[in-house]
Design a protein around this motif. Structure first.
Motif, PDB file in Angstrom:
ATOM      1  N   LEU A 583       0.825  -1.208   0.000  1.00 46.31           N
ATOM      2  CA  LEU A 583       0.000   0.000   0.000  1.00 46.31           C
ATOM      3  C   LEU A 583       0.859   1.258   0.000  1.00 46.31           C
ATOM      4  CD1 LEU A 583      -2.829  -0.979   2.531  1.00 46.31           C
ATOM      5  CD2 LEU A 583      -2.993  -0.839   0.049  1.00 46.31           C
ATOM      6  N   LEU A 584       1.969   1.229   0.741  1.00 52.09           N
ATOM      7  CA  LEU A 584       2.836   2.405   0.792  1.00 52.09           C
ATOM      8  C   LEU A 584       3.506   2.652  -0.553  1.00 52.09           C
ATOM      9  CD1 LEU A 584       3.499   4.399   3.034  1.00 52.09           C
ATOM     10  CD2 LEU A 584       5.611   3.146   3.449  1.00 52.09           C
ATOM     11  N   ASN A 585       3.938   1.597  -1.220  1.00 52.55           N
ATOM     12  CA  ASN A 585       4.524   1.758  -2.552  1.00 52.55           C
ATOM     13  C   ASN A 585       3.503   2.303  -3.540  1.00 52.55           C
ATOM     14  OD1 ASN A 585       6.882   0.740  -1.553  1.00 52.55           O
ATOM     15  ND2 ASN A 585       6.552  -1.332  -2.322  1.00 52.55           N
ATOM     16  N   THR A 586       2.280   1.787  -3.463  1.00 54.96           N
ATOM     17  CA  THR A 586       1.213   2.270  -4.345  1.00 54.96           C
ATOM     18  C   THR A 586       0.909   3.740  -4.068  1.00 54.96           C
ATOM     19  OG1 THR A 586       0.267   0.044  -4.256  1.00 54.96           O
ATOM     20  CG2 THR A 586      -1.110   1.781  -5.181  1.00 54.96           C
ATOM     21  N   LEU A 587       0.902   4.117  -2.808  1.00 53.62           N
ATOM     22  CA  LEU A 587       0.658   5.515  -2.439  1.00 53.62           C
ATOM     23  C   LEU A 587       1.737   6.426  -3.022  1.00 53.62           C
ATOM     24  CD1 LEU A 587      -0.762   7.725  -0.785  1.00 53.62           C
ATOM     25  CD2 LEU A 587       0.648   7.054   1.159  1.00 53.62           C
ATOM     26  N   PHE A 642      12.261   9.014  -3.932  1.00 52.90           N
ATOM     27  CA  PHE A 642      13.170   8.901  -2.797  1.00 52.90           C
ATOM     28  C   PHE A 642      12.496   8.154  -1.643  1.00 52.90           C
ATOM     29  CE2 PHE A 642      14.803  10.550   1.243  1.00 52.90           C
ATOM     30  CZ  PHE A 642      16.142  10.235   1.116  1.00 52.90           C
ATOM     31  N   THR A 643      11.221   8.429  -1.425  1.00 53.54           N
ATOM     32  CA  THR A 643      10.471   7.711  -0.379  1.00 53.54           C
ATOM     33  C   THR A 643      10.403   6.221  -0.690  1.00 53.54           C
ATOM     34  OG1 THR A 643       9.142   9.686   0.020  1.00 53.54           O
ATOM     35  CG2 THR A 643       8.281   7.607   0.854  1.00 53.54           C
ATOM     36  N   CYS A 647      11.924   3.249   1.705  1.00 52.10           N
ATOM     37  CA  CYS A 647      11.084   2.138   2.168  1.00 52.10           C
ATOM     38  C   CYS A 647      11.668   0.796   1.753  1.00 52.10           C
ATOM     39  CB  CYS A 647       9.667   2.302   1.635  1.00 52.10           C
ATOM     40  SG  CYS A 647       8.794   3.727   2.319  1.00 52.10           S
ATOM     41  N   ARG A 648      12.237   0.747   0.549  1.00 55.94           N
ATOM     42  CA  ARG A 648      12.831  -0.518   0.104  1.00 55.94           C
ATOM     43  C   ARG A 648      14.052  -0.887   0.949  1.00 55.94           C
ATOM     44  NH1 ARG A 648      13.780  -4.609   0.022  1.00 55.94           N
ATOM     45  NH2 ARG A 648      14.117  -6.177  -1.596  1.00 55.94           N
TER      46      ARG A 648
END
Length: 967
Positions: A583-587, A642-643, A647-648
């Motif tokens: 979900l965070l990657n999609t966001l 960058f975010t 996260c990765r």
């Protein structure tokens, strides 16, 4: 009655917490217990079976052992004794391989924490899962147990070690010395306090049972894991202790007297990170070694068998000539009886079987249909026939074979009855569960129905409280619910928790539930087409304009709802972090699309004139040069990628969940002794970056305090041996770091005091928005400093990346793209959930790092220990929620009702999964993984709901009235 959105949401959350607490009290069942409150007595034991004759005497076989030494080594995994690490305990390994001993892998049941495990060892029962919460404050154990039986029989008991035993068994020990078990920074004195009594105690003959509980190994696990360099010396120390005890017992062994029994066991294991509490194999597999001259001497190493941890209680009880504890679900370990006569073996198994059959009969309505119960009756009859032949003097081979057959029948019956009782665990209090569920869902529906008003430009909710309380349906509902309560409490076979409450509390709950139902009906009718409009106002977004859903809104809502629904499967609960990462990657991709639209959309004539004006608004009103505007544009474009990159990288830092938790990750590599220099440099860099990111909005005094505090954080980590100063040798012995941690606490309190002073002054005296903003950000910086002290050194990049993402998103995304309070709140919530897992947390209790609760403390103090542990565990969600408060309160261009909107959205985001999850666990209460997977998640959800209620209280104090002017 008209209330502000933030006040409305906060009170809804507080009442939801009460509803969830009632549900929890009903959901976590009372363990299987006999219906008789009295304890077992020798006079109550059944007669020896004898076919065709009156009952034989209640003859008990002679006890197996004269004295017993129980040596419990906290967190003694099976592989520490039997596996490769067993080489660190050479004397114990020799006894296991060639001595007169039996070695087993004892299976502990979750929750694998100390207090429930001690209960299992002494009562033979399976404690309830809620005992994991009671572990911090153990009440006296009132049910039938081995210690009470031994004391009643005149056995003299001596105890040294974990003071949990002293709290569970007050006034049971002839002599004792308790040691605090929760101060995990100490792994030397905590064991020395036990060993210092050994020499004098072993020389005396005035005791029958000696219990030792060593804590050092468990504390080392919490500090640095099972592969720490500290583990080998600790295992050697435990081996020397066992050697001393065994040598003393052997030297005092008298010819012709009953033999001794030395028991070495663990209460639970530990994970690869050193924690425990869950149901993974390293946590439930514990070592159990029984040493006695009553056993055959081994010719070589045998494969250790598997037993249940609860089997030790009936084995010790029968071995000491005591009744088996009434609620025990364990069965005697057959190898202990191997040297006794066949008659004694059958009698011991008969006593154990009788106790299990009575417990099965008392706790199971259809006990006669249980296969184990029927097998026991058959074996008992065969036992009677064998006894008749035996007493007649028959010594033929037929009698021996018949006896062995009866022995096998007994063992099969014991296994079947024990398994049936273990699966039953307890009975749910459905009435309390349903009452709690009704409360929570009523509150959630009110919260949902109030959404248009709560997110309107007025940010106020009109609740029809007075009209509901004065209506006839309210009184009829009160009468109906009170009648239902009376009927349930008077007709149920066993009273539930809700029935045990005082009538005043019950009436308040009934009135509250009735009022909420009437309010619900009023709000529903008001939303219908023929219902009255609310003050003639249409719902609008916090940024103005009519309510509409953008693509981003659809994504945020769909993601939140989809995540809630996904929890219906155990795999999704175990690997929930994968959902949040996705979900965070999609966001990030959706935000990147919005940024591209803002800066690169084409001007398509008059139809897009309004968008063009919006695009150029910042450029026209900005006082910055054109180059700075261009640089802001590219920084905004770079922020989402960058975010994603951050996260990765954080995903690789800590493996979590269940399926891949055992795999090596970056934290394993960086925490190894050969990479301590790398960890030191990384920690110093992260602390420097934390200072640069946090100090920008603080006063000069707070900036100095923050700098000194972060220096103290590094000094603390160096003191405990996590990192090194350039002049420090890596081989230097680590200290507790108490002075350094307290040095940091001084600056944390100073920053919090400075921020609170500015905040109160702005709220009460001057109404200065700048002063209020500075006070909020100073309080936030104090929390960041405290979290940086509590985080392990390898987790500092998690905190650093979180602060960096917050700064970039606030500067270039949320502000520049004009996201409203609702969208910003949902993004903060998603980031907070993801960072909860970036820390290495999971839905397994074993990932809770309890060592942080004792940073800066020299002894166990309950309140600060609980506070620090909760803060460290939920640091991700809490810091993002606090940042949301600061951001919405300090943005001058925002509507004054933005804080109210944010509070309402945060409450809704927490209420939906909490309500959905209690329905889920109710439906799946008989699921195979209910205790190992779903129950820990329920505790996490409940704690998160409580913390969110606390955050919403802060929202209330920060909210401005819509008509207030800005300074």
């Amino acid at each position: 009655m008209r209330v502000r959105s933030s006040v409305f949401a906060c009170f809804i959350l507080i009442f939801e917490v009460l509803g969830v607490a009632l549900f929890l009290r009903g959901f976590f069942p009372v363990p299987v217990k006999s219906s008789f409150s009295s304890k077992s007595k020798l006079s109550d034991l059944p007669a020896e079976p004898l076919a065709g004759s009156p009952p034989n005497s209640t003859r008990l076989p002679q006890p197996l052992f004269r004295r017993v030494v129980l040596m419990v080594v906290d967190a003694l995994r099976d592989d520490f004794v039997i596996g490769p690490a067993g080489s660190h305990m050479p004397y114990t390994r020799y006894l296991v391989e060639k001595g007169s001993s039996h070695s087993f892998v004892a299976k502990a049941r979750p929750p694998t924490v100390t207090m429930p495990r001690i209960k299992a060892l002494t009562t033979g029962s399976i404690p309830g899962f809620i005992d994991v919460v009671m572990n911090l404050n153990s009440p006296a154990l009132l049910e039938d147990n081995l210690i009470w039986q031994a004391k009643t029989a005149g056995k003299r008991i001596v105890f040294y070690g974990d003071d949990t035993w002293v709290r569970l068994f007050p006034k049971h020990f002839m002599e004792y010395d308790g040691t605090t078990s929760f101060f995990v920074s100490d792994y030397t004195e905590v064991d020395n306090n036990v060993t210092r009594h050994l020499d004098s105690t072993l020389k005396r003959d005035d005791w029958d049972v000696l219990i030792l509980h060593y804590l050092g190994l468990d504390h080392i696990g919490h500090i640095s894991g099972p592969h720490s360099s500290l583990v080998r010396p600790k295992l050697l120390e435990m081996d020397d202790v066992l050697k001393k005890i065994h040598g003393s017992l052997v030297s005092k062994e008298a010819e012709g007297s009953l033999p001794y029994l030395l028991v070495l066991c663990g209460d639970h294991g530990m994970t690869e990170t050193g924690s425990h509490g869950g149901s993974s194999v390293p946590e439930v597999n514990t070592a159990l070694v029984l040493i006695s001259p009553a056993f055959k001497r081994k010719a070589g190493m045998e494969r250790p068998g598997e037993v249940e941890q609860v089997d030790l209680a009936p084995t010790l009880a029968l071995g000491l000539g005591l009744p088996v504890p009434q609620n025990s679900v364990g069965r005697v370990i057959p190898g202990v009886l191997e040297e006794r006569s066949l008659r004694d073996q059958l009698r011991f198994l008969h006593l154990n079987g009788h106790q299990l059959s009575c417990l099965l009969r008392d706790s199971t309505p259809d006990y006669q249909k249980e296969a184990g119960f029927e097998q026991f009756r058959v074996a008992e009859k065969a036992h009677g026939s064998w006894m008749k032949l035996y007493l007649e003097g028959n010594t033929s081979e037929v009698l021996t074979n018949m006896g062995k057959k009866v022995l096998k029948q007994y063992l099969e019956a014991l296994a079947a009855m024990s398994s049936a009782l273990s699966k039953q665990l307890g009975k749910y209090d459905m009435y309390s569960m349903i009452a709690g569920m009704v409360f929570v869902f009523q509150l959630l529906l009110v919260l949902l129905l109030a959404m248009p008003e709560a997110l309107s430009s007025a940010a106020a909710v009109d609740l029809p409280v007075l009209s509901s309380l004065l209506s006839l349906p309210f009184y009829l509902l009160c009468l109906l619910l009170a009648s239902v309560h009376v009927l349930v409490c008077t007709s149920a076979e066993s009273s539930c928790y809700f029935c045990s409450l005082s009538w005043g509390l019950v009436f308040a709950a009934v009135a509250f539930s009735s009022a909420m139902f009437c309010i619900l009906i009023s709000m529903v009718t008001r939303r219908l087409p023929f219902g009255p409009a609310v003050h003639g106002k249409s719902p609008v977004r916090s940024s103005g304009g009519e309510w509409s859903l953008s693509e981003l809104d659809v994504l945020l809502l769909a993601g939140t709802v989809g995540h809630t629904l996904s929890l219906a499967a155990s795999s999704f609960v175990e690997e929930e972090h994968q959902t949040w990462y996705f979900l965070l990657n999609t966001l990030c991709l959706a935000v990147f699309q919005d940024v591209c639209r803002k800066y690169f959309r084409e001007q398509r004539g008059s139809g897009d004139e309004e968008e063009h004006l919006l695009l150029s608004k910042d450029i026209r009103s900005s006082a910055h040069p054109k180059q700075e505007v261009v640089s802001e544009k590219w920084l905004a474009l770079a922020t989402p990628p960058f975010t994603l990159l951050c996260c990765r990288l954080l995903r690789s830092l800590n493996q979590t969940g269940v399926q891949w938790a055992h795999l090596p990750d970056v934290s394993h590599w960086i925490n190894s002794s050969e990479h301590k220099t790398v960890l030191s440099l990384l920690s110093a860099l992260c602390l420097l970056l934390i200072y640069l990111l946090v100090q920008r909005r603080c006063s000069l005094v707070s900036k100095v305090a923050l700098a000194l505090g972060l220096l103290g954080v590094y000094s603390y980590r160096a003191a405990v041996g996590s990192v090194l100063f350039p002049w420090q040798r890596s081989g230097r012995a680590a200290s507790k770091g108490t002075v350094e941690a307290r040095f940091v606490y001084v600056f944390v309190l100073g920053i919090l005091f400075s921020g609170t002073k500015d905040l109160l002054r702005s709220q009460i005296v001057t109404a200065d928005a700048k002063l209020k903003s500075r006070g909020l950000w100073e309080i936030y910086s104090g929390l960041v400093l405290l979290v940086s002290l509590l985080f392990r050194a390898h987790n500092l990049p998690v905190l650093c990346c979180g602060l960096l993402i917050q700064t970039l998103m606030a500067q270039f995304i949320w502000k520049k793209l004009h996201y409203d309070a609702a969208q910003t709140t949902i993004m903060h919530y998603w980031f907070g959930q993801a960072f909860f897992y970036f820390q290495g947390n999971s839905n397994n209790i074993g990932t809770v790092d309890i060592s942080v609760g004792f940073v800066g403390l020299e002894s166990y103090i309950e309140a600060p220990a609980i506070f620090l542990t909760a803060l460290s565990t939920y640091a991700g969600p809490l810091l993002w929620a606090c940042h949301l408060v600061c951001y919405l309160s300090s943005e001058r261009e925002r509507s004054p009702v933005a804080v109210g909107h944010g509070c309402y959205c945060l409450a809704l985001l927490r209420s939906v999964p909490a309500a959905a999850y209690i329905v889920l666990v109710t439906v799946l209460r008989y699921h195979l993984f209910i205790w190992s997977v779903f129950s820990p998640k329920l505790l996490y959800e409940s704690m998160h709901l409580l913390l969110t209620a606390g955050v919403c209280l802060v929202f209330i104090t920060m909210e401005q009235s819509p008509g207030s002017s800005k300074s």
